[in-house]
Design an enzyme around this catalytic site. Structure first.
Site, PDB file in Angstrom:
ATOM      1  N   ASP A   1     -12.676  -8.636   4.184  1.00 52.61           N
ATOM      2  CA  ASP A   1     -13.925  -8.612   3.409  1.00 52.61           C
ATOM      3  C   ASP A   1     -14.528 -10.009   3.350  1.00 52.61           C
ATOM      4  OD1 ASP A   1     -13.733  -5.881   2.765  1.00 52.61           O
ATOM      5  OD2 ASP A   1     -14.402  -6.226   0.710  1.00 52.61           O
TER       6      ASP A   1
ATOM      7  N   ASP B   1      -6.688  -6.740   4.055  1.00 55.87           N
ATOM      8  CA  ASP B   1      -7.768  -6.075   3.309  1.00 55.87           C
ATOM      9  C   ASP B   1      -8.683  -7.121   2.701  1.00 55.87           C
ATOM     10  OD1 ASP B   1      -9.163  -3.958   1.970  1.00 55.87           O
ATOM     11  OD2 ASP B   1      -8.087  -4.506   0.129  1.00 55.87           O
TER      12      ASP B   1
ATOM     13  N   ASP C   1      -3.347 -18.019   0.912  1.00 55.19           N
ATOM     14  CA  ASP C   1      -4.313 -18.723   0.053  1.00 55.19           C
ATOM     15  C   ASP C   1      -5.046 -19.803   0.844  1.00 55.19           C
ATOM     16  OD1 ASP C   1      -1.845 -20.008   0.227  1.00 55.19           O
ATOM     17  OD2 ASP C   1      -1.848 -20.746  -1.832  1.00 55.19           O
TER      18      ASP C   1
ATOM     19  N   TYR D   1       0.824  -1.216   0.000  1.00 55.10           N
ATOM     20  CA  TYR D   1       0.000   0.000   0.000  1.00 55.10           C
ATOM     21  C   TYR D   1       0.858   1.265   0.000  1.00 55.10           C
ATOM     22  CZ  TYR D   1      -4.726  -1.776   0.827  1.00 55.10           C
ATOM     23  OH  TYR D   1      -5.955  -2.355   0.701  1.00 55.10           O
TER      24      TYR D   1
ATOM     25  N   LYS E   1       2.737 -15.235   3.097  1.00 54.47           N
ATOM     26  CA  LYS E   1       2.964 -15.991   1.864  1.00 54.47           C
ATOM     27  C   LYS E   1       4.466 -16.274   1.808  1.00 54.47           C
ATOM     28  CE  LYS E   1       1.588 -17.734  -2.095  1.00 54.47           C
ATOM     29  NZ  LYS E   1       0.757 -18.955  -2.173  1.00 54.47           N
TER      30      LYS E   1
HETATM   31  C1  IPM Z   1     -10.569  -0.911   3.641  1.00 52.01           C
HETATM   32  C2  IPM Z   1     -10.756  -0.316   2.285  1.00 52.01           C
HETATM   33  C3  IPM Z   1      -9.572   0.618   2.007  1.00 52.01           C
HETATM   34  C4  IPM Z   1      -8.339  -0.252   1.988  1.00 52.01           C
HETATM   35  C5  IPM Z   1      -9.708   1.455   0.732  1.00 52.01           C
HETATM   36  C6  IPM Z   1     -10.961   2.291   0.744  1.00 52.01           C
HETATM   37  C7  IPM Z   1      -8.508   2.309   0.504  1.00 52.01           C
HETATM   38  O1  IPM Z   1     -10.903  -1.301   1.322  1.00 52.01           O
HETATM   39  O2  IPM Z   1     -10.516  -0.154   4.623  1.00 52.01           O
HETATM   40  O3  IPM Z   1     -10.502  -2.142   3.733  1.00 52.01           O
HETATM   41  O4  IPM Z   1      -7.988  -0.837   0.955  1.00 52.01           O
HETATM   42  O5  IPM Z   1      -7.680  -0.335   3.021  1.00 52.01           O
HETATM   43 MG    MG Z   2     -11.048  -3.255   2.110  1.00 49.87          MG
END
Ligand code: IPM
Ligand code: MG
Length: 347
Positions: A246, A242, A218, A136, A186
């Site tokens: 999700d 990240d 993975d 990042y 990884k």
């Molecule tokens: C998160 C989001 C952010 C990230 C984006 C909006 C930059 O996806 O907080 O998980 O990638 O960290």
């Molecule tokens: Mg995210």
């Protein structure tokens, strides 16, 4: 007691408004809420997604309640002007390096996940994601090769002190929970990950009570849908965290219920729902504000040490869910304000 409220874009303003109502209803002494512009909203007003004035507010408060940033209209802007830079900039400028993303299934919502209910019901995990390093924030760019092809690059790297401090957060979190820590990397391919693993093992010596395991990212993605109940605390880097967070949120059933905290070395923290700005439903009053309300609870806990007030909010949300209050994300029809009212009534 100063709290910044950065509502941002899309459904951000609607959901933070409900969380603010909840904070105000607690009757906290000396509560001062300070609004600031972030994201596309700030870019439209000030020409920048993270104006200096917003940063100043951020530096003057004890905690930040953050809505969401993101707007399709900004997708073609130069990268440094895009809404996402607001959250990335705040993380970096304020040294918010430790991202806590808890995921658990609320009682009664086991049927809403895409997993089999008995698999999902066992989920009660915490992802500790590093937020200030990795690919990042490495060198990045676009260049032309000598033969005229475009080549994009983003450098992944971690210094050992960066790994060490997030490892400590992971171990401490595990000490406060089930005493199991899974470090995700990884290391079979990446040098960055090999260093990560070596440093985590070094730090482990200070936490003999914590059972440490290592997993390739993975495999972790697979295990999260196969047997998510095996996890207590997961510690991982910025990019893997990240993606996995999700995934974990979907295993739980609703991204509309999950809160997060981004912590610095001190008490300053930023608290936000893990969902995004959801432009498709913005302004309709149908977004579920529960994740933001739960983020406000985390803010009281981690930045102000108000555990009892945090639990009061979390209990009110659980009760509202148990009483059948469901937003559209949970297959129900309760609107943003209605859900806010329901939580307020149960405080
Ligand atoms: C998160 C989001 C952010 C990230 C984006 C909006 C930059 O996806 O907080 O998980 O990638 O960290
Ligand atoms: Mg995210």
């Amino acid at each position: 007691m100063k709290i910044a409220v950065f509502a941002g874009d899309g459904i951000g303003p609607e959901v933070t408004q409900e969380a603010v109502r909840v904070l105000e209803a607690l009757g906290l002494p000396d509560l001062e809420l300070i609004a600031g512009d972030v994201g596309a909203a700030a870019w439209r007003k000030h020409g920048h997604p993270l104006p200096e004035a917003t940063l100043e507010i951020a530096r003057s408060v004890g905690g930040i309640l953050f809505g969401a940033v993101g707007d399709f209209e900004c997708d073609t802007l130069e990268r440094h002007l895009r809404p996402e830079q607001a959250i990335l900039g705040l993380r970096k400028e304020l040294g918010l390096f430790a991202n806590l993303r808890p995921a658990r299934v609320f009682a009664g919502l086991e049927d809403l996940t895409t997993l089999r209910p008995e698999v999902a019901a066992a989920i009660d995990l915490l992802i500790v994601r590093e937020l200030n390093g990795d690919v990042y924030f490495g060198e990045k760019g676009m260049r032309m090769t000598p033969d005229g092809r475009r080549k994009g690059y983003d450098v992944m790297s971690y210094a050992e002190d960066e790994v060490r401090r997030i490892a400590h957060v992971g171990f401490r979190a595990a000490m406060g929970r089930g005493k199991k820590l899974c470090s995700v990397d990884k290391a079979n391919v990446l040098e960055t990950s090999q260093l990560w693993r070596d440093v985590v093992i070094e730090v482990a010596a200070e936490y003999p009570q914590v059972e440490l395991s290592h997993m390739y990212v993975d495999n972790c993605a697979m295990q999260l849908v196969k047997n998510p109940g095996q996890f207590d605390v997961i510690v991982t880097g910025n990019l893997f965290g990240d993606i996995l967070s999700d995934q974990a949120s979907m295993c739980v059933g609703s991204i509309g219920l999950l809160a997060s905290a981004s912590l610095s070395e001190g008490t300053l923290g930023l608290y936000e729902p893990i969902h995004g700005s959801a432009p498709d439903i913005a302004g309709k009053g149908i977004a579920n504000p529960m994740a933001t309300i739960l983020s406000a609870a985390m803010l009281l806990r981690h930045s102000f040490g108000l555990e009892a007030q945090a639990v009061r909010i979390e209990t009110a949300v659980s009760k509202a869910l148990a009483d059948g209050i469901r937003g559209g994300d949970l297959g129900g029809s309760a609107g943003t304000r209605e859900i806010g009212d329901a939580v307020l009534a149960r405080l």
